[in-house]
Design an enzyme around this catalytic site. Structure first.
Site, mmCIF file in Angstrom:
data_model
loop_
_atom_site.group_PDB
_atom_site.id
_atom_site.type_symbol
_atom_site.label_atom_id
_atom_site.label_comp_id
_atom_site.label_asym_id
_atom_site.label_seq_id
_atom_site.Cartn_x
_atom_site.Cartn_y
_atom_site.Cartn_z
ATOM 1 N N HIS A 2 11.048 0.847 -9.235
ATOM 2 C CA HIS A 2 11.730 -0.025 -10.189
ATOM 3 C C HIS A 2 12.006 0.728 -11.480
ATOM 4 O O HIS A 2 11.471 1.806 -11.726
ATOM 5 C CB HIS A 2 10.948 -1.327 -10.460
ATOM 6 C CG HIS A 2 9.835 -1.214 -11.456
ATOM 7 N ND1 HIS A 2 9.325 -2.281 -12.150
ATOM 8 C CD2 HIS A 2 9.125 -0.139 -11.870
ATOM 9 C CE1 HIS A 2 8.355 -1.874 -12.953
ATOM 10 N NE2 HIS A 2 8.198 -0.590 -12.795
ATOM 11 N N CYS A 17 9.625 2.749 -19.400
ATOM 12 C CA CYS A 17 9.827 2.293 -18.013
ATOM 13 C C CYS A 17 11.297 2.201 -17.620
ATOM 14 O O CYS A 17 11.629 1.667 -16.566
ATOM 15 C CB CYS A 17 9.143 0.947 -17.805
ATOM 16 S SG CYS A 17 7.385 1.012 -18.202
ATOM 17 N N HIS A 38 10.979 4.830 -11.307
ATOM 18 C CA HIS A 38 9.648 5.317 -10.925
ATOM 19 C C HIS A 38 9.052 4.333 -9.932
ATOM 20 O O HIS A 38 9.656 3.303 -9.623
ATOM 21 C CB HIS A 38 8.753 5.474 -12.167
ATOM 22 C CG HIS A 38 8.523 4.192 -12.901
ATOM 23 N ND1 HIS A 38 9.458 3.635 -13.754
ATOM 24 C CD2 HIS A 38 7.481 3.334 -12.891
ATOM 25 C CE1 HIS A 38 8.991 2.511 -14.251
ATOM 26 N NE2 HIS A 38 7.792 2.292 -13.739
ATOM 27 N N HIS A 70 5.428 2.296 -8.077
ATOM 28 C CA HIS A 70 4.057 1.808 -8.196
ATOM 29 C C HIS A 70 3.564 1.372 -6.828
ATOM 30 O O HIS A 70 4.360 0.956 -5.984
ATOM 31 C CB HIS A 70 3.965 0.553 -9.077
ATOM 32 C CG HIS A 70 4.337 0.759 -10.494
ATOM 33 N ND1 HIS A 70 3.525 1.368 -11.409
ATOM 34 C CD2 HIS A 70 5.462 0.408 -11.175
ATOM 35 C CE1 HIS A 70 4.116 1.381 -12.590
ATOM 36 N NE2 HIS A 70 5.304 0.814 -12.482
ATOM 37 N N HIS A 127 8.568 -0.549 0.161
ATOM 38 C CA HIS A 127 9.412 0.658 0.173
ATOM 39 C C HIS A 127 10.867 0.358 -0.195
ATOM 40 O O HIS A 127 11.801 1.008 0.298
ATOM 41 C CB HIS A 127 9.320 1.390 1.522
ATOM 42 C CG HIS A 127 8.014 2.108 1.684
ATOM 43 N ND1 HIS A 127 6.831 1.454 1.908
ATOM 44 C CD2 HIS A 127 7.704 3.428 1.612
ATOM 45 C CE1 HIS A 127 5.849 2.340 1.988
ATOM 46 N NE2 HIS A 127 6.340 3.537 1.799
ATOM 47 N N GLU A 172 0.221 -4.160 -10.904
ATOM 48 C CA GLU A 172 1.194 -3.076 -10.920
ATOM 49 C C GLU A 172 0.405 -1.803 -11.197
ATOM 50 O O GLU A 172 -0.056 -1.586 -12.318
ATOM 51 C CB GLU A 172 2.229 -3.324 -12.016
ATOM 52 C CG GLU A 172 3.364 -2.334 -12.019
ATOM 53 C CD GLU A 172 4.332 -2.633 -13.143
ATOM 54 O OE1 GLU A 172 5.335 -3.305 -12.891
ATOM 55 O OE2 GLU A 172 4.053 -2.217 -14.286
HETATM 56 ZN ZN LIG Z 1 6.811 0.525 -13.710
#
Ligand SMILES: [Zn+2]
Length: 108
Positions: free
Chosen positions: A13, A21, A25, A27, A63, A100
């Site tokens: 995301h 952010c 990237h 998580h 994914h 997260e």
């Molecule tokens: Zn993030």
């Protein structure tokens, strides 16, 4: 009585306009779901049934990139999205907590 399961999914995301952010990237998201119900025949519900229902929802996003489904995929908005879909999949009242990565979570 409450009964809980923990599942994981890996997703990408970015948060548009966010200083840190805003870059794409990923998580690992840990999803904890606790249902509430009465025991019948020694069980509230079979764990296998509960996991199947929850995984049915989570596999839609594993994914994948959250930005394909949410304009601003904060953990708050992800939690809200998953909660709405679990409401259709589960026959019990429940609490969902979405972590997260480590040490950050939203619950409803
Ligand atoms: Zn993030």
């Amino acid at each position: 009585m409450r009964l809980g399961v923990t599942e994981h999914i890996d997703c990408a995301h970015l948060l548009p306009g966010h200083a840190k952010c805003g870059q794409l990237h990923g998580h690992t998201y840990t999803i904890e779901v606790a249902i509430e119900g009465e025991k019948s025949g020694g069980m509230v519900v079979d764990f296998a049934e509960l996991r199947t229902a929850i995984r049915g929802v989570l596999q839609r996003y594993d994914h994948r990139n959250w930005n394909d489904v949410l304009e601003f995929p904060s953990v708050e908005n992800i939690c809200e999205l998953l909660s709405g879909q679990l409401r259709e999949a589960l026959r019990f009242p429940f609490v969902i907590r979405v972590h997260e990565g480590r040490g950050k979570w939203a619950e409803m």
